[in-house]
Scaffold this active site. Structure first.
Site, PDB file in Angstrom:
ATOM      1  N   ASP A   4       1.041  -1.446   0.261  1.00 39.92           N
ATOM      2  CA  ASP A   4       0.278   0.054   0.496  1.00 39.92           C
ATOM      3  C   ASP A   4       0.862   1.030   0.305  1.00 39.92           C
ATOM      4  O   ASP A   4       0.389   2.510  -0.400  1.00 39.92           O
ATOM      5  CB  ASP A   4      -0.907   0.342   1.063  1.00 39.92           C
ATOM      6  CG  ASP A   4      -0.191  -0.151   2.414  1.00 39.92           C
ATOM      7  OD1 ASP A   4       1.269   0.034   2.684  1.00 39.92           O
ATOM      8  OD2 ASP A   4      -1.192  -0.343   3.364  1.00 39.92           O
ATOM      9  N   SER A   5       2.057   0.577  -0.510  1.00 40.44           N
ATOM     10  CA  SER A   5       3.190   1.770  -0.179  1.00 40.44           C
ATOM     11  C   SER A   5       3.214   2.654  -1.928  1.00 40.44           C
ATOM     12  O   SER A   5       3.683   3.776  -1.808  1.00 40.44           O
ATOM     13  CB  SER A   5       4.569   1.379   0.012  1.00 40.44           C
ATOM     14  OG  SER A   5       4.704   0.559  -0.600  1.00 40.44           O
TER      15      SER A   5
ATOM     16  N   ASP B 222      -0.668  -6.415   0.077  1.00 44.25           N
ATOM     17  CA  ASP B 222      -0.975  -5.779   1.377  1.00 44.25           C
ATOM     18  C   ASP B 222      -2.797  -5.283   1.029  1.00 44.25           C
ATOM     19  O   ASP B 222      -3.396  -5.235   0.204  1.00 44.25           O
ATOM     20  CB  ASP B 222      -0.902  -4.571   1.433  1.00 44.25           C
ATOM     21  CG  ASP B 222       0.320  -4.229   2.340  1.00 44.25           C
ATOM     22  OD1 ASP B 222       0.850  -5.129   2.396  1.00 44.25           O
ATOM     23  OD2 ASP B 222       1.595  -3.047   2.013  1.00 44.25           O
TER      24      ASP B 222
ATOM     25  N   LYS C 208      -0.833  -9.500   2.786  1.00 44.06           N
ATOM     26  CA  LYS C 208      -0.275  -8.833   3.573  1.00 44.06           C
ATOM     27  C   LYS C 208      -1.250  -8.309   5.586  1.00 44.06           C
ATOM     28  O   LYS C 208      -2.255  -6.771   3.855  1.00 44.06           O
ATOM     29  CB  LYS C 208       0.653  -8.283   3.658  1.00 44.06           C
ATOM     30  CG  LYS C 208       1.974  -7.751   4.860  1.00 44.06           C
ATOM     31  CD  LYS C 208       2.529  -7.371   4.011  1.00 44.06           C
ATOM     32  CE  LYS C 208       3.277  -5.510   3.400  1.00 44.06           C
ATOM     33  NZ  LYS C 208       2.119  -4.923   4.699  1.00 44.06           N
TER      34      LYS C 208
ATOM     35  N   GLU D 285      -0.796  -5.488   8.510  1.00 47.48           N
ATOM     36  CA  GLU D 285      -0.695  -4.610   9.324  1.00 47.48           C
ATOM     37  C   GLU D 285      -1.344  -5.426  11.689  1.00 47.48           C
ATOM     38  O   GLU D 285      -2.540  -4.697  11.169  1.00 47.48           O
ATOM     39  CB  GLU D 285      -0.186  -3.145   9.788  1.00 47.48           C
ATOM     40  CG  GLU D 285       0.639  -2.598   8.230  1.00 47.48           C
ATOM     41  CD  GLU D 285       1.232  -1.574   8.192  1.00 47.48           C
ATOM     42  OE1 GLU D 285       0.744  -0.826   9.278  1.00 47.48           O
ATOM     43  OE2 GLU D 285       1.119  -1.355   7.012  1.00 47.48           O
TER      44      GLU D 285
ATOM     45  N   GLU E 252       9.391  -4.077  10.305  1.00 47.12           N
ATOM     46  CA  GLU E 252       9.784  -2.389   9.825  1.00 47.12           C
ATOM     47  C   GLU E 252      10.435  -1.738  10.227  1.00 47.12           C
ATOM     48  O   GLU E 252       9.693  -1.945  12.180  1.00 47.12           O
ATOM     49  CB  GLU E 252       8.852  -2.039   9.290  1.00 47.12           C
ATOM     50  CG  GLU E 252       9.069  -0.651   8.274  1.00 47.12           C
ATOM     51  CD  GLU E 252       7.957  -0.434   7.950  1.00 47.12           C
ATOM     52  OE1 GLU E 252       8.262   0.833   7.153  1.00 47.12           O
ATOM     53  OE2 GLU E 252       7.063  -0.455   7.157  1.00 47.12           O
TER      54      GLU E 252
END
Length: 281
Positions: free
Chosen positions: A50-51, A89, A119, A121, A188
């Site tokens: 999602d970056s 993501d 993925k 978070e 991270e």
């Protein structure tokens, strides 16, 4: 694994899971088919992160990224790659409400893109969600430490593990997501000793980004290592090329040639005879 020795066909989730403590896993982000084509032979895993909200769309954070955006870019990366395992993501707000919401989002992304895994978070607080997904056939890569989707609650992009409290929490998060069934975990922005301790403490591969060389693999944003994203450069990024400068130079040369009518020349035009007369078509 070198490009020459890589097997044909996509690397699978079980194969990545089995790489714990073995050859380091090579991972880069990819958002488009052309970039995926270039990276595919070199990477074990391509992450559609999602970056892309910041790198591709110029957003200030990842919070405004949508599921549709992730699906579209996931499809593009799948089209552009043949060998790497592709992970997409789950964007902010698409899974935190409930484990059922997470399953709906994840199953939609898997079905629409054909990717291998998703993925998300979160640590111990999302262990139940990770278990719910994996028990229903959704492979999950976890993400702990510095979590960009929690930038507001974390007070910015701050490294984790510098004090006893965050070190203890990050380690507990790693153990929780591993126990819940995640096949790997991104660590991270976590201080090196803590990232190393995490890697030694859990039985799934750790993928470091601003963490430790001891991690089972590494991931970076491709545009960062190529010098194509210049808004800011995190401390943990190593720049392997400065393509941004090359792009600017090429665009400048093109602009100069257009303005001085040096481009296009006859070789770039259709329908011209050798003596410069129009050719019948």
């Amino acid at each position: 694994m070198s490009a020459t020795s890589k097997k044909m066909g996509r690397t699978s989730v079980p194969e990545l899971r089995a790489r714990k403590g073995k050859d380091p896993i090579v991972c880069l982000t990819a958002y488009t088919a052309p970039m995926a084509q270039r990276l595919d032979e070199h990477c074990d895993l391509l992450l559609v992160g999602d970056s892309l909200g910041m790198v591709v769309y110029g957003m200030e954070s990842t919070l405004a990224v949508t599921v549709d955006m992730m699906v579209n870019h996931g499809k593009a990366v799948m089209r552009g790659s043949k060998n790497a395992c592709v992970v997409v993501d789950l964007p902010f707000g698409s899974y935190q409400e409930s484990k059922e919401q997470a399953f709906r989002t994840a199953s939609h992304i898997l079905a629409e893109t054909g990717c291998a895994a998703v993925k998300l978070e979160g640590g111990a607080e999302l262990a139940e969600t990770i278990e719910f997904l994996t028990m229903r056939g959704v492979p999950v890569m976890a993400h702990i430490g510095l979590m960009p989707q929690q930038v507001n609650t974390m007070g910015g992009f701050k490294s984790q593990g510098r004090d006893e409290e965050t070190a203890r929490k990050t380690l507990a998060d790693a153990k929780a997501v591993a126990k819940a069934g995640a096949f790997s975990v991104v660590v991270e922005g976590t201080v090196e000793p803590v990232a190393r301790q995490i890697t030694e403490a859990i039985d799934i591969p750790t993928i470091g980004i601003g963490a430790s060389v001891a991690c089972d693999g590494q991931v970076l944003v491709t545009e960062d290592i190529l010098g194509l994203f210049s808004d800011f450069t995190p401390k943990f990024v190593k720049r392997y090329a400065n393509l941004g400068d090359a792009v600017s130079e090429a665009a400048g040369q093109y602009a100069d040639e257009v303005r001085t009518r040096q481009f296009p020349t006859d070789e770039h035009c259709f329908g011209l005879a050798k003596k410069g007369k129009l050719r019948a078509v």
